[in-house]
Write an enzyme that holds these catalytic residues in place. Structure first.
Site, PDB file in Angstrom:
ATOM      1  CE1 TYR A  94     -28.208   6.939  33.144  1.00  0.00           C
ATOM      2  CE2 TYR A  94     -26.551   5.939  34.556  1.00  0.00           C
ATOM      3  CZ  TYR A  94     -26.889   6.818  33.547  1.00  0.00           C
ATOM      4  OH  TYR A  94     -25.926   7.582  32.937  1.00  0.00           O
ATOM      5  CE1 TYR A 471     -23.365   5.440  28.464  1.00  0.00           C
ATOM      6  CE2 TYR A 471     -23.770   7.753  28.946  1.00  0.00           C
ATOM      7  CZ  TYR A 471     -23.290   6.513  29.330  1.00  0.00           C
ATOM      8  OH  TYR A 471     -22.743   6.348  30.586  1.00  0.00           O
ATOM      9  NE  ARG A 472     -26.471   3.073  32.353  1.00  0.00           N
ATOM     10  CZ  ARG A 472     -25.590   2.756  33.301  1.00  0.00           C
ATOM     11  NH1 ARG A 472     -24.388   3.307  33.271  1.00  0.00           N
ATOM     12  NH2 ARG A 472     -25.899   1.910  34.275  1.00  0.00           N
TER      13      ARG A 472
END
Length: 514
Positions: A94, A471-472
């Site tokens: 991420y 969502y991310r």
């Protein structure tokens, strides 16, 4: 002229940055202000298919107290220096510890690692940002508190503050982490310290037991945002149950995913299965037991024939459904009967308990996650192809079987077009379903890196066009995802940003907010 810094903040001259660095050193001491290339190396490497130079920090600051952070934000405001805050910096896939934009100063809170309170009776913890799950787990074990954690798959090295603030999830009944958050301390951009919920009440002893306080609920605006720096964080822990029964249910055909999800949904909504159910594809589980090169070399996505051999060689289903039951033995016995009846109707499922699957490494690490034990086994994914490239693609849908095959077909088509493998799982929550795909590629290969970027970009475009929100996401694609949620939401985010951080010093670009 060559700068003494490996990067400079956007819009900040070297002369101004010299003054800011000098002031940071007065606050923190020289050893806690890092500017050298070797010192900053841990904050540069990413797994995204973009040049690491795009995410090079200008410096890193190692704060240890709230008072230091207040002084840091004052310096940043004075000199318009942007600061990117991390807790443990272990959100691999991420963005890792690197800032969203070149030249931002990393504010590293790993030295703020005090466990401030763990209440055995009320089952909550209050921690600083640098506390890792391993540290908290060891504390609970040492003091025999009888409490369980919920954590993401890279459990031992990640921390509850960073994971929850990015709205990460886990695998126990407390796996929706932000749902179980209770009370934050936040340093605002103007240096003021806010305690949310009951924490704003002087002499309150209910900060970690009642979420709401009085008036508008504020905690949510400090998740996936850049509106403040969280310095203390409360959350609820799960009392250790008298009994625990993990299990795996295997299916051999990809189209069985429809039946699987429709079987799980009522069991989740009715609380028969209390934790999020993972439905892992064979290629998601394979890295625990094998490497890609054992079955395929050369370019292109792995063929179905190789997947079938992997299943046979390593006793995997094409879908491997992991869940658990918790409670007294009497409760588990009743619910186990319900689970077996539900999954046994079609005759397609192989239902394996801990006794039948205890020696299987994939089952062992999944069982550990579902009972809050530390494991790093999921990092085997990074050995599948090698080369250090990884991005998590995470669209959300309704928990309906009808949502599965079309998503999987679209994902596989896009991945195959770019020569990449489908390594995915569906996770069924209470009513939602996350489709988690690790886009794995070799970052040392320029062509594959280019393909991975184009692939991820296409995945985001195609899924958002069909109404599937992400969502991310990693820092390279935050703007693109923010755009998919429409102009009204982006404008509200901007209004809040301008009000709370008028100089824009806190993590510009986080979640597409500037």
């Amino acid at each position: 002229m060559v700068s003494k810094y490996i990067a400079l903040p956007k819009g900040v001259t070297e002369e101004v940055f010299d003054v800011a660095i000098s002031e940071f050193r007065e606050v923190l001491g020289g050893d806690a202000v890092l500017t050298g290339a070797q010192q900053l190396a841990p904050y540069i490497k990413t797994m995204m298919p973009v040049a690491d130079e795009e995410h090079v920090p200008s410096a890193a600051l190692l704060a240890t107290t709230v008072e230091q952070i207040q002084k840091i934000v004052a310096i940043c405001n004075r000199h318009k220096v942007p600061v990117w805050t991390i807790s443990t910096g272990k959100n691999l896939g991420y963005g890792s510890a690197a800032p969203a934009e070149r030249g931002q100063v990393v504010l590293d809170l790993k030295r703020m690692n005090r466990i401030l309170e763990v209440d055995k009776d009320l089952a909550y913890a209050l921690v600083e940002p640098g506390v890792t799950y391993q540290q908290l787990y060891d504390h609970i074990e040492e003091h025999k508190l009888g409490l369980w954690l919920s954590m993401p798959a890279p459990s031992a090295i990640a921390g509850p503050v960073g994971n929850t603030l990015d709205r990460g999830v886990g695998y126990t009944p407390y796996g929706e982490h932000f749902m179980f958050a209770c009370g934050m301390e936040v340093v605002l951009a103007n240096g003021e310290v806010l305690r949310t919920g009951m924490g704003s009440m002087p002499n309150s002893n209910t900060w970690q037991v009642f979420k709401w306080g009085y008036g508008p609920y504020l905690d949510g605006i400090f998740t996936q945002s850049n509106y403040g720096i969280v310095t203390k964080f409360g959350f609820w822990l799960m009392p250790e149950p008298p009994a625990f029964k993990p299990f795996v249910i295997q299916y051999d055909r990809e189209e069985d995913i429809v039946e699987i999800v429709d079987t799980i949904r009522p069991l989740r909504i009715n609380g028969v299965i209390p934790n999020a159910v993972v439905i892992a594809h064979a290629l998601y589980e394979a890295p625990v037991k094998a490497r890609r090169s054992d079955y395929m070399t050369g370019p292109g996505s792995i063929p179905d024939e190789a997947v079938f051999r992997i299943m046979k060689d390593h006793k995997l289903g094409i879908w491997n459904v992991y869940a658990a039951l918790y409670g007294t033995q009497e409760q588990i016995d009743v619910n186990w009967k319900i689970v077996r009846q539900a999954f046994g109707k079609s005759g397609k499922a192989r239902i394996l308990t801990e006794q039948e699957a205890s020696g299987d490494p994939a089952f062992v690490y999944r069982a550990k996650l579902m009972r809050g034990e530390m494991t790093l086994k999921e990092f085997s994914l990074y050995n599948w192809r090698g080369g250090g490239g990884s991005m998590w693609f995470a669209p959300v849908s309704q928990a309906r079987g009808s949502e599965t095959l079309k998503q999987m077909a679209l994902t596989k088509q896009i991945l195959a077009r770019h020569g990449l493998d489908y390594s995915g799982e569906f996770i069924v929550g209470m009513r939602d379903m996350h489709h988690i795909v690790d886009v794995l590629y070799d970052k040392t290969d320029p062509e594959q890196t280019k393909a991975a970027y184009q692939c991820f970009d296409e995945l985001l475009s195609e899924f958002s066009a069909r109404g599937y929100g992400i969502y991310r996401v990693n820092t390279a694609f935050m703007d693109k995802v923010a755009e998919t949620y429409g102009p009204v939401q982006r404008n509200i985010h901007k209004i809040l940003k301008d009000a709370l951080d008028p100089n824009g010093i806190l993590a510009p670009g986080k979640s597409g907010i500037r």
